[in-house]
Motif scaffolding. Sequence first.
Motif, PDB file in Angstrom:
ATOM      1  N   ILE A  49       0.836  -1.201   0.000  1.00 59.08           N
ATOM      2  CA  ILE A  49       0.000   0.000   0.000  1.00 59.08           C
ATOM      3  C   ILE A  49       0.872   1.253   0.000  1.00 59.08           C
ATOM      4  O   ILE A  49       0.643   2.195  -0.776  1.00 59.08           O
ATOM      5  CB  ILE A  49      -0.938  -0.014   1.218  1.00 59.08           C
ATOM      6  CG1 ILE A  49      -1.905  -1.198   1.121  1.00 59.08           C
ATOM      7  CG2 ILE A  49      -1.714   1.299   1.323  1.00 59.08           C
ATOM      8  CD1 ILE A  49      -2.675  -1.457   2.395  1.00 59.08           C
ATOM      9  N   GLY A  50       1.890   1.265   0.868  1.00 56.61           N
ATOM     10  CA  GLY A  50       2.779   2.421   0.936  1.00 56.61           C
ATOM     11  C   GLY A  50       3.535   2.650  -0.358  1.00 56.61           C
ATOM     12  O   GLY A  50       3.714   3.802  -0.789  1.00 56.61           O
ATOM     13  N   THR A  51       3.966   1.565  -1.001  1.00 54.44           N
ATOM     14  CA  THR A  51       4.715   1.689  -2.259  1.00 54.44           C
ATOM     15  C   THR A  51       3.839   2.269  -3.368  1.00 54.44           C
ATOM     16  O   THR A  51       4.274   3.135  -4.132  1.00 54.44           O
ATOM     17  CB  THR A  51       5.260   0.309  -2.679  1.00 54.44           C
ATOM     18  OG1 THR A  51       6.073  -0.219  -1.634  1.00 54.44           O
ATOM     19  CG2 THR A  51       6.089   0.427  -3.948  1.00 54.44           C
ATOM     20  N   VAL A  52       2.605   1.775  -3.444  1.00 57.85           N
ATOM     21  CA  VAL A  52       1.679   2.288  -4.470  1.00 57.85           C
ATOM     22  C   VAL A  52       1.469   3.791  -4.304  1.00 57.85           C
ATOM     23  O   VAL A  52       1.557   4.560  -5.268  1.00 57.85           O
ATOM     24  CB  VAL A  52       0.328   1.545  -4.392  1.00 57.85           C
ATOM     25  CG1 VAL A  52      -0.712   2.256  -5.258  1.00 57.85           C
ATOM     26  CG2 VAL A  52       0.484   0.108  -4.845  1.00 57.85           C
ATOM     27  N   TYR A  81       4.852   8.476 -11.059  1.00 58.61           N
ATOM     28  CA  TYR A  81       5.730   7.628 -11.874  1.00 58.61           C
ATOM     29  C   TYR A  81       4.903   6.932 -12.964  1.00 58.61           C
ATOM     30  O   TYR A  81       3.797   6.440 -12.697  1.00 58.61           O
ATOM     31  CB  TYR A  81       6.438   6.569 -11.021  1.00 58.61           C
ATOM     32  CG  TYR A  81       7.401   5.754 -11.847  1.00 58.61           C
ATOM     33  CD1 TYR A  81       8.717   6.153 -11.999  1.00 58.61           C
ATOM     34  CD2 TYR A  81       6.963   4.611 -12.523  1.00 58.61           C
ATOM     35  CE1 TYR A  81       9.580   5.422 -12.805  1.00 58.61           C
ATOM     36  CE2 TYR A  81       7.827   3.877 -13.319  1.00 58.61           C
ATOM     37  CZ  TYR A  81       9.135   4.298 -13.463  1.00 58.61           C
ATOM     38  OH  TYR A  81       9.991   3.572 -14.263  1.00 58.61           O
ATOM     39  N   LYS A  82       5.485   6.866 -14.170  1.00 62.65           N
ATOM     40  CA  LYS A  82       4.818   6.186 -15.274  1.00 62.65           C
ATOM     41  C   LYS A  82       5.834   5.477 -16.152  1.00 62.65           C
ATOM     42  O   LYS A  82       6.959   5.947 -16.345  1.00 62.65           O
ATOM     43  CB  LYS A  82       4.025   7.190 -16.130  1.00 62.65           C
ATOM     44  CG  LYS A  82       2.815   7.792 -15.433  1.00 62.65           C
ATOM     45  CD  LYS A  82       2.081   8.752 -16.357  1.00 62.65           C
ATOM     46  CE  LYS A  82       0.868   9.367 -15.644  1.00 62.65           C
ATOM     47  NZ  LYS A  82       0.156  10.333 -16.516  1.00 62.65           N
ATOM     48  N   MET A 116       4.627   1.630 -11.338  1.00 63.66           N
ATOM     49  CA  MET A 116       5.832   1.346 -10.556  1.00 63.66           C
ATOM     50  C   MET A 116       6.974   1.071 -11.516  1.00 63.66           C
ATOM     51  O   MET A 116       6.747   0.606 -12.646  1.00 63.66           O
ATOM     52  CB  MET A 116       5.625   0.111  -9.657  1.00 63.66           C
ATOM     53  CG  MET A 116       4.593   0.271  -8.572  1.00 63.66           C
ATOM     54  SD  MET A 116       4.512  -1.236  -7.554  1.00 63.66           S
ATOM     55  CE  MET A 116       3.212  -0.770  -6.412  1.00 63.66           C
ATOM     56  N   PRO A 117       8.217   1.329 -11.120  1.00 64.83           N
ATOM     57  CA  PRO A 117       9.345   1.048 -12.002  1.00 64.83           C
ATOM     58  C   PRO A 117       9.328  -0.410 -12.457  1.00 64.83           C
ATOM     59  O   PRO A 117       9.129  -1.310 -11.634  1.00 64.83           O
ATOM     60  CB  PRO A 117      10.567   1.348 -11.123  1.00 64.83           C
ATOM     61  CG  PRO A 117      10.069   2.361 -10.145  1.00 64.83           C
ATOM     62  CD  PRO A 117       8.646   1.977  -9.871  1.00 64.83           C
ATOM     63  N   TRP A 169       7.705  -5.936  -6.285  1.00 62.13           N
ATOM     64  CA  TRP A 169       7.918  -4.699  -5.533  1.00 62.13           C
ATOM     65  C   TRP A 169       7.385  -4.819  -4.111  1.00 62.13           C
ATOM     66  O   TRP A 169       7.993  -4.335  -3.151  1.00 62.13           O
ATOM     67  CB  TRP A 169       7.245  -3.523  -6.254  1.00 62.13           C
ATOM     68  CG  TRP A 169       8.148  -2.788  -7.187  1.00 62.13           C
ATOM     69  CD1 TRP A 169       8.113  -2.770  -8.547  1.00 62.13           C
ATOM     70  CD2 TRP A 169       9.266  -1.968  -6.817  1.00 62.13           C
ATOM     71  NE1 TRP A 169       9.125  -1.996  -9.059  1.00 62.13           N
ATOM     72  CE2 TRP A 169       9.851  -1.492  -8.021  1.00 62.13           C
ATOM     73  CE3 TRP A 169       9.837  -1.603  -5.609  1.00 62.13           C
ATOM     74  CZ2 TRP A 169      10.968  -0.660  -8.032  1.00 62.13           C
ATOM     75  CZ3 TRP A 169      10.947  -0.770  -5.616  1.00 62.13           C
ATOM     76  CH2 TRP A 169      11.494  -0.310  -6.807  1.00 62.13           C
ATOM     77  N   SER A 170       6.246  -5.470  -3.957  1.00 60.37           N
ATOM     78  CA  SER A 170       5.661  -5.631  -2.622  1.00 60.37           C
ATOM     79  C   SER A 170       6.561  -6.457  -1.726  1.00 60.37           C
ATOM     80  O   SER A 170       6.782  -6.124  -0.556  1.00 60.37           O
ATOM     81  CB  SER A 170       4.279  -6.287  -2.729  1.00 60.37           C
ATOM     82  OG  SER A 170       3.414  -5.510  -3.508  1.00 60.37           O
TER      83      SER A 170
END
Length: 419
Positions: free
Chosen positions: A200-203, A211-212, A239-240, A284-285
């Motif tokens: 959740i924090g990363t999103v 970011y795109k 996300m990257p 990523w998560s």
Amino acid sequence: MSLLDFSSDAFLVAFFLYCFGFLFYAVAVAGRNWSNRKPEDHLRRWGRIAFIVSVLGFAAHLTFFITRWIGGGHIPTSNMYEFMMFLAMAIMFAFVVVYAIYRKPLLGMFTLPLTVIIVAYASVFPQEVQPLIPALNSYWLRIHVTTAALGEAFFAVGFAAGLMYLLRTVDFKKTDAQSRRDQRWVEFTLYVIVIIVAFIGTVFAFRGVDYKASFIQEIVSIDSKGIESTTTETVEYSMPPIFKPYNSQNIEVQSFLGMKEPLFETPSWMHGVNAARKLNTIVWSILTGSILYGILRLALRRRLGAAINPLMDGIDEEDLDEISYRAIAIGYPIFTLGALIFAMIWAYIAWSRFWGWDPKEVWALITWLYYTAYLHLRLSRGWHGKKSAWLAVIGFVVVMFTLIGVNLVLVGLHSYAGV
């Protein structure tokens, strides 16, 4: 101000009241040994304050639900954002019911964070009011979804009490094989929760910096006659891209920490235009969750379970076992009505059949069978204590996969909920 704007404001109020409610429950439980008052008086006083704040949060959440319903023109349970928000509200309702019976402040210390996590997870999805597709435009939608979610909400309270029981009874100081096994599984459960929080924090972090990344993917398909055709799809990342789509070309990749190109290509056997993005999100998560878990371990200088365990001192483990069982026993008939009986009636109205082996239907049945087995083992085989607690914890994992995994990973008639 429109009703939808007011609804959004009510949601923010509910979110912050839930956070404050959790903090007050933490003060009630953790501070009882440091207060000048008697531990029972301290727990009762701060527990009452925390409960009042939590109920006010529930009232604000209910206001959000009602005003969004009126402003949007239909019951707000038609996509992932709305359904998860309703589930969080239902969990708070289930908590209020169970708390009114048992009066255990510690239950709020675990249920409130669960509610906050689900609310935050819901906020990851698009929040605009969307028009109903024909399959959702039914009176039975309201009955099916609300009762199914309410049953799952009581399962969530059972999960919270079950996890509390394990944290109370697992001895983190013992070194025998059974104790180490229990310690590892409890720690793994907490690690998974940390990963969800990190996701959740990363999103929100990457959304905050806008970011795109985008790719054009060529998809080769062969029809029933053996004729091969090629189509192209544009895949957007927020996300990257550690993993880029299989057989794709970069359109735009913003630089992140010096990474200007994807590191890997998604394996060819992962089909679907969104498969690469989902894999990228999972990676990523896990990465950010592992980093967050490591930071917490360094800060606490011990495992998370060992740090939480002392907070459970003085809590009657039999009460926790009873709360977990009673919550699930209340939720089971409600879930049976909502997720099976009412769902089949709606399926007949929407698709002219009661059952079609759609992935969501199959996993709803698996969830029902699981909790049927739980109640059977509890009542007929005498599975109390740790066995019952583990079943409650694992059961909610099955529930969350039914809600999230099926919508976002598998493809079926219920996939619209993941939009």
